[in-house]
Write a protein that holds these residues in place. Structure first.
Motif, PDB file in Angstrom:
ATOM      1  N   SER A  25      48.335  35.415 126.160  1.00 51.18           N
ATOM      2  CA  SER A  25      47.155  34.716 126.632  1.00 51.18           C
ATOM      3  C   SER A  25      46.222  34.512 125.465  1.00 51.18           C
ATOM      4  O   SER A  25      45.982  35.434 124.681  1.00 51.18           O
ATOM      5  N   GLY A  26      45.727  33.309 125.343  1.00 52.90           N
ATOM      6  CA  GLY A  26      44.624  33.040 124.441  1.00 52.90           C
ATOM      7  C   GLY A  26      43.340  33.244 125.217  1.00 52.90           C
ATOM      8  O   GLY A  26      43.355  33.729 126.352  1.00 52.90           O
ATOM      9  N   ARG A  28      43.795  30.056 127.638  1.00 53.86           N
ATOM     10  CA  ARG A  28      45.101  29.526 128.028  1.00 53.86           C
ATOM     11  C   ARG A  28      46.131  30.635 128.095  1.00 53.86           C
ATOM     12  O   ARG A  28      45.985  31.673 127.448  1.00 53.86           O
ATOM     13  N   LEU A  63      58.780  26.374 126.800  1.00 51.84           N
ATOM     14  CA  LEU A  63      57.586  27.178 127.069  1.00 51.84           C
ATOM     15  C   LEU A  63      56.774  26.478 128.152  1.00 51.84           C
ATOM     16  O   LEU A  63      56.834  25.243 128.292  1.00 51.84           O
ATOM     17  N   LEU A 112      52.908  25.912 129.022  1.00 52.42           N
ATOM     18  CA  LEU A 112      51.523  26.065 128.560  1.00 52.42           C
ATOM     19  C   LEU A 112      50.608  25.880 129.759  1.00 52.42           C
ATOM     20  O   LEU A 112      50.623  24.825 130.389  1.00 52.42           O
ATOM     21  N   HIS A 125      55.893  17.416 122.246  1.00 55.58           N
ATOM     22  CA  HIS A 125      56.729  18.469 122.827  1.00 55.58           C
ATOM     23  C   HIS A 125      56.839  18.425 124.349  1.00 55.58           C
ATOM     24  O   HIS A 125      57.519  19.260 124.941  1.00 55.58           O
ATOM     25  N   ARG A 135      58.957  21.657 124.928  1.00 51.97           N
ATOM     26  CA  ARG A 135      60.033  22.127 124.053  1.00 51.97           C
ATOM     27  C   ARG A 135      59.483  23.213 123.138  1.00 51.97           C
ATOM     28  O   ARG A 135      58.399  23.053 122.566  1.00 51.97           O
ATOM     29  N   LEU A 181      59.154  24.821 119.776  1.00 52.27           N
ATOM     30  CA  LEU A 181      59.269  24.310 118.403  1.00 52.27           C
ATOM     31  C   LEU A 181      59.158  25.452 117.411  1.00 52.27           C
ATOM     32  O   LEU A 181      58.700  26.545 117.738  1.00 52.27           O
ATOM     33  N   ASP A 186      51.204  21.881 121.227  1.00 49.03           N
ATOM     34  CA  ASP A 186      49.937  22.400 121.707  1.00 49.03           C
ATOM     35  C   ASP A 186      49.215  21.396 122.588  1.00 49.03           C
ATOM     36  O   ASP A 186      49.835  20.605 123.290  1.00 49.03           O
TER      37      ASP A 186
HETATM   38  C1  PZK Z   1      52.966  27.822 120.614  1.00 53.57           C
HETATM   39  N1  PZK Z   1      50.868  28.450 120.832  1.00 53.57           N
HETATM   40  C2  PZK Z   1      49.441  28.476 121.087  1.00 53.57           C
HETATM   41  C3  PZK Z   1      49.198  28.006 123.531  1.00 53.57           C
HETATM   42  C4  PZK Z   1      48.510  30.592 124.062  1.00 53.57           C
HETATM   43  C5  PZK Z   1      48.811  30.212 122.759  1.00 53.57           C
HETATM   44  N2  PZK Z   1      55.905  23.925 121.587  1.00 53.57           N
HETATM   45  C6  PZK Z   1      55.663  25.176 121.072  1.00 53.57           C
HETATM   46  N3  PZK Z   1      56.687  25.861 120.532  1.00 53.57           N
HETATM   47  C7  PZK Z   1      56.477  27.107 120.046  1.00 53.57           C
HETATM   48  N4  PZK Z   1      55.299  27.711 120.081  1.00 53.57           N
HETATM   49  C8  PZK Z   1      54.227  27.091 120.600  1.00 53.57           C
HETATM   50  C9  PZK Z   1      54.380  25.781 121.120  1.00 53.57           C
HETATM   51  C10 PZK Z   1      53.288  25.036 121.676  1.00 53.57           C
HETATM   52  N5  PZK Z   1      52.411  24.448 122.106  1.00 53.57           N
HETATM   53  C11 PZK Z   1      51.706  27.424 120.982  1.00 53.57           C
HETATM   54  N6  PZK Z   1      51.510  29.506 120.381  1.00 53.57           N
HETATM   55  C12 PZK Z   1      52.807  29.148 120.222  1.00 53.57           C
HETATM   56  C13 PZK Z   1      49.158  28.904 122.496  1.00 53.57           C
HETATM   57  C14 PZK Z   1      48.891  28.391 124.833  1.00 53.57           C
HETATM   58  C15 PZK Z   1      48.539  29.712 125.109  1.00 53.57           C
HETATM   59  F1  PZK Z   1      48.223  31.867 124.317  1.00 53.57           F
END
Ligand code: PZK
Length: 350
Positions: A68-69, A72, A89, A91, A133, A151, A153, A273
């Motif tokens: 968690s950020g 987000r 992933l 998001l 992505h 996706r 990345l 992102d």
């Molecule tokens: C990735 N985050 C930041 C986002 C959080 C933190 N497509 C991707 N592939 C691999 N890693 C990431 C992504 C994307 N977007 C993004 N950290 C890794 C992030 C949301 C919540 F806690």
């Protein structure tokens, strides 16, 4: 708003606002995008920096919570056999809001949907400049409208920032040296000045809880190679230039933006992102632009004004967590997010 010698503390791209924290709300090394997230979801809730208990992220059937950020959450989908799908992933944008480096105890209804839908809209606007992505918006009902399946990345360990106006850490560096990330700027610029030409001002993640650190293109080249560094610069400026022009036509100044780029398994550079949201960019009302001091924030100004007013009883330089927001501040802030979405896209939020 901010005192003159402190960078605007929560407008991206300067603040450490998006750095991953543990499932419990405790800060965890961001691992600077060099690899895919892998922190297991096992810790019990603990005090965050505000001293408040932050609840564990929402459980989503079929997904494993990974990070968690501040505002987000990041999940990995599970396959039919219950394993993590290493290629995807989820998001999730929450309705949480941060100000002055704190997550506030009050959420802004619809903020997560606004930022997610705005980011999706921008991805489509930018698709001719850079692949992105996004895989699907078919997500669990609990997070409908505010989550995107993407996706996974290999992220470059660089915050890719473009600035067309001087503010935040860019302003501080300019005052100290006349440069930003090694780029020489003309004399006489002030807080909020428009730059003749937008500049690439990359940053690297500092220690957890710290703000990102501005670096030069040469320092980026040392990490990713000169050709890739130049490509990150080109793409970042292309995204900013497209976004700034479109937003300005609609009365919103996009002072700067932070994007995250990664590589897919075929070696292509892909935009990840969220993109060109008020959490990743400084949005200023064009009508209120007046260089020479801090510019009002398009989205968070009611929050900042109330938090720094005597009415809140809060000292942003003290140790206490921020108090709950009054209902009218919540409602006016919600309206600003909706207005930003509708103004930019010309669409109502559905
Ligand atoms: C990735 N985050 C930041 C986002 C959080 C933190 N497509 C991707 N592939 C691999 N890693 C990431 C992504 C994307 N977007 C993004 N950290 C890794 C992030 C949301 C919540 F806690």
């Amino acid at each position: 708003m901010s005192s003159p010698h402190v960078p605007d503390p929560e407008s991206a791209p300067d603040p450490a606002d998006q750095g991953p924290i543990s499932p419990a709300g405790e800060a965890v090394a961001a691992r600077s995008h060099g690899e895919s997230p892998h922190v297991p979801d096992t810790a019990a809730p603990t005090s965050g920096r505000s001293g408040l208990l932050r609840p564990a992220a929402q459980e989503l059937a079929g997904y494993r919570h990974m990070y968690s950020g501040k505002v987000r959450d990041l999940y990995a989908p599970l396959t039919a056999t219950g394993d993590v799908d290493p290629t995807r992933l989820l998001l999730v944008a929450t309705d949480r809001i941060s100000a002055y480096d704190h997550v506030l105890p009050t959420s802004i209804p619809d903020k997560g949907r606004v930022l997610t839908q705005m980011s999706l809209w921008w991805f489509s606007q930018l698709a001719d400049l850079v692949p992105n992505h996004v895989v699907s918006t078919d997500v669990p009902h609990e997070v409908a409208g505010r989550a995107v399946l993407v996706r996974r990345l290999h992220m470059f360990p660089v915050e890719c920032v473009a600035r067309g106006y001087l503010a935040g850490s860019g302003l501080l560096e300019y005052r100290a040296s006349g440069t930003v990330c090694g780029v020489a700027l003309p004399p006489g610029l002030t807080d909020g000045s428009r730059l003749e030409t937008p500049i690439f001002t990359p940053a690297t993640k500092a220690e957890l809880g710290e703000h990102d650190e501005n670096v030069t293109l040469e320092q980026v080249a040392d990490v990713v190679g000169a050709d890739v560094a130049e490509e990150l610069r080109r793409l970042t400026l292309a995204v900013y230039t497209r976004g700034e022009q479109l937003a300005r036509d609609r009365g919103i100044l996009l002072a700067d933006t932070k994007i995250e780029l990664g590589r897919d398994d075929d070696g292509r550079i892909v935009l990840g992102d969220e993109v060109l949201t008020p959490d990743s960019s400084r949005f200023w009302p064009a009508a209120g632009w007046a260089p020479g001091g801090p510019q009002p924030s398009y989205d968070k100004q009611f929050v900042r004004d109330w938090l720094t007013s005597p009415a809140s009883g809060w000292d942003r330089h003290g140790d206490a967590p921020p108090p709950p927001l009054p209902e009218d501040v919540v409602e006016r802030t919600r309206a600003k997010y909706l207005e930003a979405y509708e103004t930019l896209t010309g669409q109502r939020l559905r």
